[in-house]
Design a protein around this motif. Structure first.
Motif, PDB file in Angstrom:
ATOM      1  N   GLN A  67      90.269  64.194  49.712  1.00 46.72           N
ATOM      2  CA  GLN A  67      89.179  64.066  50.684  1.00 46.72           C
ATOM      3  C   GLN A  67      88.138  63.105  50.137  1.00 46.72           C
ATOM      4  N   VAL A  68      87.828  62.089  50.925  1.00 47.43           N
ATOM      5  CA  VAL A  68      86.820  61.120  50.519  1.00 47.43           C
ATOM      6  C   VAL A  68      85.448  61.663  50.901  1.00 47.43           C
ATOM      7  N   GLN A  69      84.559  61.746  49.924  1.00 50.81           N
ATOM      8  CA  GLN A  69      83.239  62.281  50.230  1.00 50.81           C
ATOM      9  C   GLN A  69      82.201  61.799  49.240  1.00 50.81           C
ATOM     10  N   LEU A  70      80.970  61.949  49.659  1.00 52.32           N
ATOM     11  CA  LEU A  70      79.800  61.689  48.824  1.00 52.32           C
ATOM     12  C   LEU A  70      78.994  62.978  48.741  1.00 52.32           C
ATOM     13  N   VAL A  71      78.511  63.283  47.558  1.00 59.29           N
ATOM     14  CA  VAL A  71      77.730  64.495  47.374  1.00 59.29           C
ATOM     15  C   VAL A  71      76.453  64.146  46.630  1.00 59.29           C
ATOM     16  N   GLU A  72      75.317  64.458  47.270  1.00 55.91           N
ATOM     17  CA  GLU A  72      74.016  64.221  46.655  1.00 55.91           C
ATOM     18  C   GLU A  72      73.553  65.444  45.879  1.00 55.91           C
ATOM     19  N   SER A  73      72.721  65.195  44.910  1.00 57.23           N
ATOM     20  CA  SER A  73      72.075  66.264  44.157  1.00 57.23           C
ATOM     21  C   SER A  73      70.761  65.737  43.602  1.00 57.23           C
ATOM     22  N   GLY A  74      69.956  66.667  43.108  1.00 58.07           N
ATOM     23  CA  GLY A  74      68.712  66.273  42.464  1.00 58.07           C
ATOM     24  C   GLY A  74      67.467  66.508  43.289  1.00 58.07           C
ATOM     25  N   GLY A 124      73.411  65.392  52.283  1.00 60.50           N
ATOM     26  CA  GLY A 124      71.964  65.371  52.178  1.00 60.50           C
ATOM     27  C   GLY A 124      71.426  66.346  51.144  1.00 60.50           C
ATOM     28  N   THR A 125      70.276  66.006  50.602  1.00 55.05           N
ATOM     29  CA  THR A 125      69.574  66.886  49.667  1.00 55.05           C
ATOM     30  C   THR A 125      68.095  66.902  50.040  1.00 55.05           C
ATOM     31  N   GLN A 126      67.524  68.082  50.081  1.00 56.48           N
ATOM     32  CA  GLN A 126      66.135  68.247  50.525  1.00 56.48           C
ATOM     33  C   GLN A 126      65.172  67.879  49.404  1.00 56.48           C
ATOM     34  N   VAL A 127      64.196  67.076  49.744  1.00 57.41           N
ATOM     35  CA  VAL A 127      63.086  66.766  48.849  1.00 57.41           C
ATOM     36  C   VAL A 127      61.812  67.228  49.530  1.00 57.41           C
ATOM     37  N   THR A 128      61.069  68.066  48.830  1.00 61.08           N
ATOM     38  CA  THR A 128      59.803  68.569  49.362  1.00 61.08           C
ATOM     39  C   THR A 128      58.702  68.242  48.371  1.00 61.08           C
ATOM     40  N   VAL A 129      57.698  67.540  48.842  1.00 55.98           N
ATOM     41  CA  VAL A 129      56.575  67.141  47.997  1.00 55.98           C
ATOM     42  C   VAL A 129      55.358  67.929  48.445  1.00 55.98           C
TER      43      VAL A 129
END
Length: 125
Positions: A1-8, A118-123
């Motif tokens: 499976q071709v995929q992209l996974v974000e983190s951080g 997607g990865t959530q960024v909350t400032v």
């Protein structure tokens, strides 16, 4: 499976920094341009930065210029978005994406074919 996974992603105070990572699997992305986008509820996905396949040319939109840095490590099939001096208005879901039709600097979301979850960024202010 071709995929992209974000983190951080995560919660950070205003003025702080975060480094987002994106790892590809299922194929090599060495020949593909990579981009970072973000989206807030009710808004269109916003392009932030693009890096060409070799990693020696980049493009930033005004939202990212001077504060964000895009990079990639083709040996690890990864791209990164270093974010500094974060503001509350940077709060969003951040996505990485790969373009299978461009190796340069595509500047439209429609030119990107594969997206991470997607990865959530909350400032916090």
């Amino acid at each position: 499976q071709v995929q992209l996974v974000e983190s951080g992603g995560g919660l950070v105070q205003s003025g702080g920094s975060l480094k987002l990572s994106c790892v590809g699997s299922g194929r090599s992305f060495t020949g593909n341009s990579m981009g970072w986008f973000r989206q807030t509820p009710g808004q269109q996905r916003e392009l932030l930065a693009v890096i060409n396949w070799r990693g020696d040319n980049t493009y930033y939109t005004d939202s990212a210029k001077g504060r964000f840095t895009i990079s990639r490590d083709n040996t690890k099939n990864m791209s990164f978005l270093q974010m500094r001096s974060l503001k509350s208005e940077d709060t969003a879901v951040y996505y990485c994406a790969a373009s299978f039709v461009a190796s340069g600097l595509p500047s439209r979301a429609s030119l990107f074919n594969l997206w991470g979850q997607g990865t959530q960024v909350t400032v916090s202010s």
